[in-house]
Design a protein around this motif. Sequence first.
Motif, PDB file in Angstrom:
ATOM      1  N   LEU A 112      25.808  37.439  54.675  1.00  0.00           N
ATOM      2  CA  LEU A 112      26.056  36.636  55.881  1.00  0.00           C
ATOM      3  C   LEU A 112      24.786  36.380  56.668  1.00  0.00           C
ATOM      4  CD1 LEU A 112      29.340  38.216  57.249  1.00  0.00           C
ATOM      5  CD2 LEU A 112      29.048  36.121  55.947  1.00  0.00           C
ATOM      6  N   VAL A 113      23.651  36.451  55.989  1.00  0.00           N
ATOM      7  CA  VAL A 113      22.383  36.337  56.698  1.00  0.00           C
ATOM      8  C   VAL A 113      22.312  35.009  57.478  1.00  0.00           C
ATOM      9  CG1 VAL A 113      21.004  35.373  54.796  1.00  0.00           C
ATOM     10  CG2 VAL A 113      19.929  36.898  56.438  1.00  0.00           C
ATOM     11  N   ASP A 314      29.428  55.281  53.522  1.00  0.00           N
ATOM     12  CA  ASP A 314      28.586  54.390  52.706  1.00  0.00           C
ATOM     13  C   ASP A 314      29.434  53.607  51.713  1.00  0.00           C
ATOM     14  OD1 ASP A 314      26.346  55.355  53.960  1.00  0.00           O
ATOM     15  OD2 ASP A 314      25.716  56.664  52.308  1.00  0.00           O
ATOM     16  N   ARG A 315      30.423  54.298  51.110  1.00  0.00           N
ATOM     17  CA  ARG A 315      31.279  53.617  50.109  1.00  0.00           C
ATOM     18  C   ARG A 315      32.066  52.488  50.768  1.00  0.00           C
ATOM     19  NH1 ARG A 315      35.265  57.359  48.289  1.00  0.00           N
ATOM     20  NH2 ARG A 315      35.998  55.720  46.904  1.00  0.00           N
ATOM     21  N   ILE A 316      32.612  52.757  51.969  1.00  0.00           N
ATOM     22  CA  ILE A 316      33.398  51.715  52.647  1.00  0.00           C
ATOM     23  C   ILE A 316      32.487  50.531  52.999  1.00  0.00           C
ATOM     24  CG2 ILE A 316      34.731  51.157  54.731  1.00  0.00           C
ATOM     25  CD1 ILE A 316      35.797  54.065  54.673  1.00  0.00           C
ATOM     26  N   GLU A 317      31.297  50.839  53.515  1.00  0.00           N
ATOM     27  CA  GLU A 317      30.377  49.749  53.886  1.00  0.00           C
ATOM     28  C   GLU A 317      29.960  48.935  52.653  1.00  0.00           C
ATOM     29  OE1 GLU A 317      28.751  52.112  57.822  1.00  0.00           O
ATOM     30  OE2 GLU A 317      27.457  52.016  56.057  1.00  0.00           O
ATOM     31  N   ALA A 318      29.754  49.631  51.541  1.00  0.00           N
ATOM     32  CA  ALA A 318      29.381  48.913  50.309  1.00  0.00           C
ATOM     33  C   ALA A 318      30.547  48.050  49.820  1.00  0.00           C
ATOM     34  CB  ALA A 318      28.961  49.914  49.228  1.00  0.00           C
ATOM     35  N   VAL A 320      32.802  46.612  51.685  1.00  0.00           N
ATOM     36  CA  VAL A 320      32.838  45.424  52.559  1.00  0.00           C
ATOM     37  C   VAL A 320      31.798  44.414  52.084  1.00  0.00           C
ATOM     38  CG1 VAL A 320      32.248  44.623  54.890  1.00  0.00           C
ATOM     39  CG2 VAL A 320      33.772  46.591  54.596  1.00  0.00           C
ATOM     40  N   GLU A 321      30.612  44.914  51.827  1.00  0.00           N
ATOM     41  CA  GLU A 321      29.538  44.003  51.399  1.00  0.00           C
ATOM     42  C   GLU A 321      29.881  43.363  50.046  1.00  0.00           C
ATOM     43  OE1 GLU A 321      25.960  45.301  53.029  1.00  0.00           O
ATOM     44  OE2 GLU A 321      24.702  44.131  51.685  1.00  0.00           O
ATOM     45  N   ALA A 322      30.525  44.153  49.171  1.00  0.00           N
ATOM     46  CA  ALA A 322      30.889  43.618  47.846  1.00  0.00           C
ATOM     47  C   ALA A 322      31.934  42.511  47.987  1.00  0.00           C
ATOM     48  CB  ALA A 322      31.407  44.741  46.952  1.00  0.00           C
TER      49      ALA A 322
END
Length: 356
Positions: A112-113, A314-318, A320-322
């Motif tokens: 989303l940059v 970290d897993r949840i944030e990754a 979301v990003e995925a």
Amino acid sequence: MPPRIAILPGDGIGPEVIDEAVKVLQAAGVAADFEFALIGGAAIDATGVPLPDETLELCRQSDAVLLGAVGGPKWDTLEPAHLRPEVGALLPLRRELNLYANVRPARTMRPLVHASPLKEGRSMIDLIVVRELTGGIYFGERFRKDDGKTAIDTAVYTRAEVERITLRAFEIARQRRHQVVSVDKANVLETSRLWRETVNDLAAQNPDISVTHMLVDNCAMQLVRDPGQFDVILTENMFGDILSDEASMITGSLGLLPSASLSDANGDKVFGLYEPIHGSAPDIAGQSRANPLAAILSAAMMMRFTFGDGRTADRIEAAVEAALDEGLRTADIFENETRLVSTTEMGDAVAAKLRP
Ligand code: NAD
């Protein structure tokens, strides 16, 4: 005993985004007792008050609180003001639970940059604002002089208040890049001079943290000029109110921004209330159009700060990003060549990435 998490969905899109956050926690294997309670307009309709005693008691008995959002046109103008959702529920909840440290990360999600209102070519943003939440000018004495034409607000800080928020900022910096910028107005304000002295004393005792000072007007400018320079910004209540909104918005959508309000540590656990920074969005409530990612990322913060489980965070944030990497977008962040999904579809996609 499994940890106990109080879930307060609230009003408008609150219940919709909270359902997805709980779904994601369960998919990540978090074995906790999730106990739901009423707050805000939903509580007014059911019980006559925005913060029922049972809700406050449940929060006190829990390890953490996950909140959706409160408020809506039906309740926002109720008289007297303490019956309104924000004044009558959120403020007393923060006070009663001694939530003195407001923590707001602002991080660019790589997919989303382009959502940042700043021009391209800026550095990626990954900072946290740590704002003192229960002192300063918002809590000082305020009054009008007799003629009504002179108004006075007082800013008060004690050394103890500055110490506890500074130590909290240092702890957070220790999990990151070890850099704290303390923001004040020490060229003018006496409270800022006490703030700076106290921060300096603690900096001397914590040499692993690099501490610098910045005046608030300069900080507001630097956040737009080069936000990539910041790791942890530590500041007082009113400056933090303004700077945390500024820092949040330079990353993009409101629907992506989580927050934590933390109390004292109890052993290795830090009691906290976690909530998206957005409100109840009555304009889109009930349509499954809300972005659940801020609530999901708030749940990740809860795992990191209250439960000390950085791995699950970290897993949840990754995840979301995925999901974003795959091109899934709720309406608020939709662009050409991405796929429009509903609130539940976004939650399902993040959850699916976490299941073994
Ligand atoms: P808001 O954050 O609810 O909405 C502002 C705009 O952003 C709206 O157009 C909304 O549709 C959009 N938006 C917000 N969250 C979104 C999400 N997750 N996904 C997609 N779009 C989203 O702010 P507001 O309109 O000023 O306030 C609405 C109500 O929320 C009021 O009753 C206000 O008092 C309350 N409020 C509560 C909190 C809280 O509970 N902490 C915070 C702010 C506002």
